[in-house]
Motif scaffolding. Sequence first.
Motif, short mmCIF file in Angstrom:
data_model
loop_
_atom_site.label_atom_id
_atom_site.label_comp_id
_atom_site.label_asym_id
_atom_site.label_seq_id
_atom_site.Cartn_x
_atom_site.Cartn_y
_atom_site.Cartn_z
N ASP A 293 0.84 -1.20 0.00
CA ASP A 293 0.00 0.00 0.00
C ASP A 293 0.88 1.25 0.00
OD1 ASP A 293 -2.19 -1.62 0.15
OD2 ASP A 293 -2.66 -1.18 2.24
N GLU B 265 8.41 2.14 -3.46
CA GLU B 265 8.28 2.73 -4.80
C GLU B 265 9.43 3.70 -5.06
OE1 GLU B 265 4.39 3.96 -7.04
OE2 GLU B 265 4.99 5.66 -5.80
N PRO C 91 -0.85 -6.68 -4.62
CA PRO C 91 -1.44 -7.67 -5.53
C PRO C 91 -0.52 -8.84 -5.86
CG PRO C 91 -0.48 -5.92 -6.83
CD PRO C 91 -0.22 -5.57 -5.38
N VAL D 194 -7.43 -0.18 -5.64
CA VAL D 194 -7.44 -0.67 -7.01
C VAL D 194 -6.10 -1.30 -7.40
CG1 VAL D 194 -9.29 0.80 -7.87
CG2 VAL D 194 -6.95 1.67 -7.85
N ARG D 195 -5.00 -0.74 -6.93
CA ARG D 195 -3.69 -1.26 -7.32
C ARG D 195 -3.29 -2.47 -6.48
NH1 ARG D 195 0.87 0.35 -4.52
NH2 ARG D 195 2.09 0.52 -6.43
N THR D 196 -4.03 -2.76 -5.43
CA THR D 196 -3.72 -3.90 -4.57
C THR D 196 -4.84 -4.93 -4.63
OG1 THR D 196 -4.60 -2.61 -2.70
CG2 THR D 196 -2.22 -2.60 -3.04
N ARG E 283 -6.37 -5.32 -8.59
CA ARG E 283 -5.37 -5.92 -9.48
C ARG E 283 -4.92 -7.29 -8.97
NH1 ARG E 283 -2.23 -0.28 -10.88
NH2 ARG E 283 -3.68 0.37 -12.51
N GLU F 102 -10.50 5.81 -2.65
CA GLU F 102 -10.78 6.57 -3.88
C GLU F 102 -12.12 7.31 -3.81
OE1 GLU F 102 -8.40 6.75 -5.89
OE2 GLU F 102 -7.21 4.98 -5.41
N GLU G 121 -8.55 3.49 -15.96
CA GLU G 121 -7.55 2.71 -15.22
C GLU G 121 -7.39 1.30 -15.78
OE1 GLU G 121 -5.60 3.62 -12.46
OE2 GLU G 121 -6.24 5.64 -13.01
N LEU H 241 -9.41 -1.16 -15.35
CA LEU H 241 -9.79 -2.08 -14.28
C LEU H 241 -11.27 -2.41 -14.43
CD1 LEU H 241 -7.94 -0.39 -11.31
CD2 LEU H 241 -7.40 -2.61 -12.31
#
Length: 293
Positions: free
Chosen positions: A172, A190, A205, A236-238, A241, A258, A281, A283
Motif C-alpha cells: 500500500d 516505490e 497484488p 485498485v492497485r492492490t 489488481r 478513492e 484505469e 480495471l
Amino acid sequence: MTQLISSLDEISAPYDVLYCDLWGCLHNGKALFPEAVSALQAFRRKGGAVVLLTNAPRTHHAVRKRLDAMGLPLDAYDVIAASGDATQEAMLTGAAGRKLWHLGPGKDDDLFEIIPEWLRDQPPIERVELQEAEGIICTGPFDEFNETPDDYRARFLLAKTKGLTMLNANPDLVVDFGATQIFCAGALAELYAEMGGEVLSFGKPHPPIYDFARRQLAAKGITCDTNSVLAIGDGVRTDIRGARGEGIDAVFVTGGLEAHRFGDDPATPDMGLLTAWLEAEDLHPRYSMGRLR
C-alpha cells in the motif's frame, strides 16, 4: 462494465470464500464499520468462509490482537492472512540476507519475535544499522505520522550503492487513519525502486499473500476453487489488481481510498464517474459498492 450493488447479500450466493480487505472496508484504523461486520457475519452464517486479507506489515497474530481490541466478533471471520506473514517467511529463509536494516516502527517487531514453528530451525535474523546491513526489511516509515518518502532519499542512495534488496512488507502507498492519510511501506519501496534499488513485495497484488491465505484455509480444512472466491477491497492497485491476477471476482468498495473521485456521498458513488474512471484505469471489477454492507 462493473455492476453497482447495494449489499453483499445481493451477489454472495455463488461464492464459498471471501477475501476481505481491512482498512477502508472493515474499519478506518480507529473504529469498525458495523454494517461491514454484519455483512461478514451473515456470509458465514450461510456457510461461507471469510479470510481477512490485509497488507498490514505484521503477522496475523498482531493483526488479530488489534482487531480484538477494536471489538471485532470472532464469528465475523475464519482466518487472517497478512502481508507481514508472507514477508516474514521470505525474510526467515534469507531472501535478503541474514543481517537486515529494519525500516519501520517498533509496533512491527512481531515479525522478528513470533516465529512459525516450521521456520524455527532457520539461522537467526540479526537487525543491524544500515551501514552493516545485507538487506532491508521495510514495514513503513519510522514516524508514519510525520515523515514522507523523501525523508529517506539519502539513506536509500547508500542502500542502492551497497546493492541491498528491500523486502517490502506492505505494498500500500497510503492508508486512511481516521481522517488522516499516512504513508505506508509501499510508498518507500516505490521510491527505492525509482532510485534503482531492488524491491521484493509480498502483499496484494503479489502472489505470496494469496498462497499464504490458501494455506491458512487448508489448515482449517477449507478448500475452494477459483470460481468460488470473491475479493473485496478499496485498493485498485492492490485488491482489484490482485484479484485479477488470481483470476477471481472482485467487489470494489468505492467509499474507501478513492471516495473523492465518485461524488459527494461516499456511500453512493456516481455511476458515470465510476465507470469512466475504471475504464481509464483499465480495471474491470465485476461488482462495485459504496460501503461494505
